[in-house]
Design a protein around this motif. Structure first.
Motif, mmCIF file in Angstrom:
data_model
loop_
_atom_site.group_PDB
_atom_site.id
_atom_site.type_symbol
_atom_site.label_atom_id
_atom_site.label_comp_id
_atom_site.label_asym_id
_atom_site.label_seq_id
_atom_site.Cartn_x
_atom_site.Cartn_y
_atom_site.Cartn_z
ATOM 1 N N VAL A 1 -7.572 -21.688 12.587
ATOM 2 C CA VAL A 1 -7.013 -20.333 12.666
ATOM 3 C C VAL A 1 -6.328 -20.022 11.345
ATOM 4 N N PHE A 2 -6.735 -18.943 10.702
ATOM 5 C CA PHE A 2 -6.166 -18.534 9.420
ATOM 6 C C PHE A 2 -5.436 -17.195 9.582
ATOM 7 N N VAL A 3 -4.226 -17.129 9.064
ATOM 8 C CA VAL A 3 -3.457 -15.882 9.058
ATOM 9 C C VAL A 3 -3.160 -15.543 7.600
ATOM 10 N N ALA A 4 -3.617 -14.405 7.148
ATOM 11 C CA ALA A 4 -3.413 -13.994 5.761
ATOM 12 C C ALA A 4 -3.266 -12.478 5.695
ATOM 13 N N SER A 5 -2.675 -12.008 4.613
ATOM 14 C CA SER A 5 -2.410 -10.572 4.466
ATOM 15 C C SER A 5 -2.999 -10.020 3.172
ATOM 16 N N PRO A 6 -4.315 -10.026 3.012
ATOM 17 C CA PRO A 6 -4.947 -9.439 1.831
ATOM 18 C C PRO A 6 -5.073 -7.920 1.972
ATOM 19 N N GLY A 7 -3.996 -7.214 1.678
ATOM 20 C CA GLY A 7 -3.976 -5.766 1.861
ATOM 21 C C GLY A 7 -3.392 -5.375 3.200
ATOM 22 N N ARG A 8 -3.715 -6.120 4.239
ATOM 23 C CA ARG A 8 -3.081 -6.039 5.550
ATOM 24 C C ARG A 8 -3.307 -7.388 6.242
ATOM 25 N N THR A 9 -2.640 -7.604 7.365
ATOM 26 C CA THR A 9 -2.704 -8.921 7.994
ATOM 27 C C THR A 9 -3.937 -9.057 8.879
ATOM 28 N N THR B 1 -5.010 5.017 -0.684
ATOM 29 C CA THR B 1 -6.461 5.168 -0.661
ATOM 30 C C THR B 1 -7.047 4.904 0.719
ATOM 31 N N VAL B 2 -6.362 4.061 1.519
ATOM 32 C CA VAL B 2 -6.810 3.731 2.868
ATOM 33 C C VAL B 2 -5.665 3.958 3.837
ATOM 34 N N TYR B 3 -5.932 4.610 4.954
ATOM 35 C CA TYR B 3 -4.875 4.860 5.931
ATOM 36 C C TYR B 3 -4.481 3.562 6.614
ATOM 37 N N GLU B 4 -3.202 3.213 6.551
ATOM 38 C CA GLU B 4 -2.678 2.022 7.208
ATOM 39 C C GLU B 4 -1.255 2.328 7.678
ATOM 40 N N PRO B 5 -1.071 2.568 8.970
ATOM 41 C CA PRO B 5 0.250 2.957 9.471
ATOM 42 C C PRO B 5 1.235 1.813 9.581
ATOM 43 N N ALA B 6 0.786 0.548 9.656
ATOM 44 C CA ALA B 6 1.700 -0.576 9.814
ATOM 45 C C ALA B 6 2.561 -0.740 8.571
ATOM 46 N N ALA B 7 3.861 -0.970 8.786
ATOM 47 C CA ALA B 7 4.804 -1.128 7.682
ATOM 48 C C ALA B 7 5.271 -2.569 7.609
ATOM 49 N N SER B 8 5.755 -2.982 6.439
ATOM 50 C CA SER B 8 6.145 -4.370 6.234
ATOM 51 C C SER B 8 7.591 -4.629 6.632
ATOM 52 N N THR B 9 8.260 -3.623 7.190
ATOM 53 C CA THR B 9 9.622 -3.790 7.677
ATOM 54 C C THR B 9 9.615 -3.638 9.189
ATOM 55 N N LEU B 10 10.758 -3.401 9.778
ATOM 56 C CA LEU B 10 10.812 -3.094 11.199
ATOM 57 C C LEU B 10 10.135 -1.754 11.454
ATOM 58 N N PRO B 11 9.783 -1.441 12.709
ATOM 59 C CA PRO B 11 9.011 -0.223 12.973
ATOM 60 C C PRO B 11 9.642 1.034 12.395
ATOM 61 N N ASP B 12 8.814 1.834 11.771
ATOM 62 C CA ASP B 12 9.223 3.138 11.265
ATOM 63 C C ASP B 12 9.346 4.093 12.452
ATOM 64 N N GLU B 13 10.529 4.639 12.680
ATOM 65 C CA GLU B 13 10.733 5.565 13.781
ATOM 66 C C GLU B 13 10.501 6.991 13.280
ATOM 67 N N GLN B 14 9.438 7.610 13.797
ATOM 68 C CA GLN B 14 8.974 8.888 13.278
ATOM 69 C C GLN B 14 9.224 10.012 14.277
ATOM 70 N N PRO B 15 9.644 11.181 13.804
ATOM 71 C CA PRO B 15 9.875 12.312 14.710
ATOM 72 C C PRO B 15 8.558 12.937 15.160
ATOM 73 N N TRP B 16 8.582 13.536 16.353
ATOM 74 C CA TRP B 16 7.391 14.175 16.886
ATOM 75 C C TRP B 16 7.758 15.441 17.650
ATOM 76 N N PHE C 1 -2.660 -14.682 -0.416
ATOM 77 C CA PHE C 1 -2.112 -13.556 0.335
ATOM 78 C C PHE C 1 -1.415 -14.070 1.598
ATOM 79 N N PRO C 2 -0.229 -14.644 1.447
ATOM 80 C CA PRO C 2 0.464 -15.200 2.613
ATOM 81 C C PRO C 2 0.836 -14.115 3.617
ATOM 82 N N TYR C 3 1.077 -14.564 4.831
ATOM 83 C CA TYR C 3 1.382 -13.662 5.945
ATOM 84 C C TYR C 3 2.595 -12.786 5.649
#
Length: 402
Positions: free
Chosen positions: A9-17, A166-181, A382-384
């Motif tokens: 099992v490999f876990v890596a983050s090349p641009g995303r995890t 250039t590519v849509y990626e909603p995941a952030a590298s911090t705690l969840p981004d709380e967005q208004p709606w 590209f570590p996790y």
């Protein structure tokens, strides 16, 4: 008899995890499976490493169906995204091995081609209507025959689907981004930019839109009716799919086609939606719905009710899943469309895929198996990195469906 000798099992983050499973047989044949669950990657990695890998060693890799039943029924605790993603990885890797042993691309083992290529759509977006229109033009210039359109709702910071890079990626590298709606603002604005797309570019291509679970059934019904003149290819995830009867209400009010299923993980999750013909496209994907074996079952059920396929294919699916999806898409008779967002350059350094894009369609690799290689050494660069998907909050502060 060849047996499974090793499973890594490999876990890596090349641009995303990404979580990747590699199975090696006693004959030295390897197979790859994708085990990525966006924002919960380590849960699946642990499920594989701590619970499934010990069960694989010494087993016959050719007995794919038996392995699927063993991992699904044998755990007692069935279904759910973590379990099904782990099973998917094993199943996909075994199909990769079977193709290599047979000397055939996987789609040949599924019955061969039903079509010459796999029509795909990608994601056009903008911070306002002019920038969205420019982005639609960009995708049409690239040869896409289908484009999804999303634009930021004015004065609402949490609009889904608007690309920052250039590519849509909603995941952030911090705690969840709380967005208004603001649902009301979205309902007023979104139909206007879909109309603007049609007014500028006409009807010579397929136009898609993702609501992303954000409306109640009656709100979704109103939206679908309002945009009928735009002739959407589909309205995606108009309301959360837990209440499947909700789609019957939407059906009563609009002829806009409905697409659902990227967060659903089994044939039992979509059975009612399909057999009651409450949807037009089923969006279950190879990585979260039990691998090639189980996804084919879902698609075969859908074919009986004239429901077509439209698998999820965002950047949170690795090139292994994309390749597996294309092998299935090229073979099944009720294919509809495949989501395709591409990957960043870092991802391509780790995953070498033979899938190609031309004239708005993807084409599978003709090499035996899935046609994807995993570069373990490149992955080490590209570590996790932990990442979380956003959380949506209404303007009054209460949590909403993201």
């Amino acid at each position: 008899m060849s047996t499974i000798e090793r499973a890594e099992v490999f876990v890596a983050s090349p641009g995303r995890t990404f979580v990747t499973l590699r199975i090696t047989t006693s004959d030295g044949v390897t197979g790859l499976g994708d085990a990525t669950l966006n924002g919960r990657e380590l849960a699946v990695a642990s499920y594989l490493q701590d619970h499934l890998v010990p069960l694989l060693i010494g087993k016959d890799p050719a007995r794919i169906e038996d392995m699927w039943q063993y991992l699904y029924k044998g755990a007692y605790w069935r279904r759910g995204p973590v379990t099904m993603t782990a099973i998917s990885a094993v199943d996909t890797a075994l199909w990769d091995i079977k193709g290599k042993v047979a000397g055939l691309p996987v789609y040949q083992l599924l019955g061969g081609r039903s079509r010459d290529g796999v029509m795909v759509y990608s994601h056009a977006s903008g911070t306002d209507v002019p920038s969205l229109l420019d982005d639609v033009q960009r995708y049409l210039d690239l040869g896409y025959k289908a484009v999804r359109a999303q634009a930021a709702v004015p004065d609402v910071g949490g609009t889904y689907g608007v690309r920052k890079g250039t590519v849509y990626e909603p995941a952030a590298s911090t705690l969840p981004d709380e967005q208004p709606w603001d649902t009301e603002a979205y309902l007023r604005f979104a139909p206007t930019y879909l109309d603007a797309v049609r007014e500028r570019f006409g009807f010579g291509f397929h136009l898609l839109h993702d609501v992303h679970h954000r409306l109640t059934p009656i709100e979704a019904a109103r939206f679908g009716k309002r945009v009928e003149d735009a002739q959407l290819f589909w309205m995606e995830d108009p309301t959360p799919a837990e209440n499947q009867e909700a789609f019957r209400l939407i059906r009563q009010h609009t002829t806009t086609p409905l697409a659902v299923g990227e967060v659903l993980t089994s044939i039992w999750d979509v059975q009612h939606l399909i057999t009651e013909q409450l949807i037009d496209y089923v969006r279950t994907t190879v990585v979260h719905a039990g691998g090639i074996t189980h996804l084919r079952r879902i698609f075969d059920l859908a074919a009986l009710y004239q429901v077509r396929t439209g698998s999820h294919g965002a950047t949170d699916l690795s090139p292994v899943s994309l390749a597996a999806a294309v092998h299935i898409d090229i073979a099944v008779p009720n294919f509809g469309i495949q989501e395709y967002m591409g990957h960043v350059d870092e991802t391509a350094e780790v995953f070498r895929s033979g899938v190609t894009f031309a004239d708005g369609m993807l084409h599978p690799c003709e090499e035996p198996g899935l046609g994807v290689e995993y570069d373990e050494k490149a992955a080490e660069r590209f570590p996790y990195e932990p990442r979380y998907l956003p959380v949506a909050r209404r303007l009054d502060g209460s949590v909403h469906d993201w």
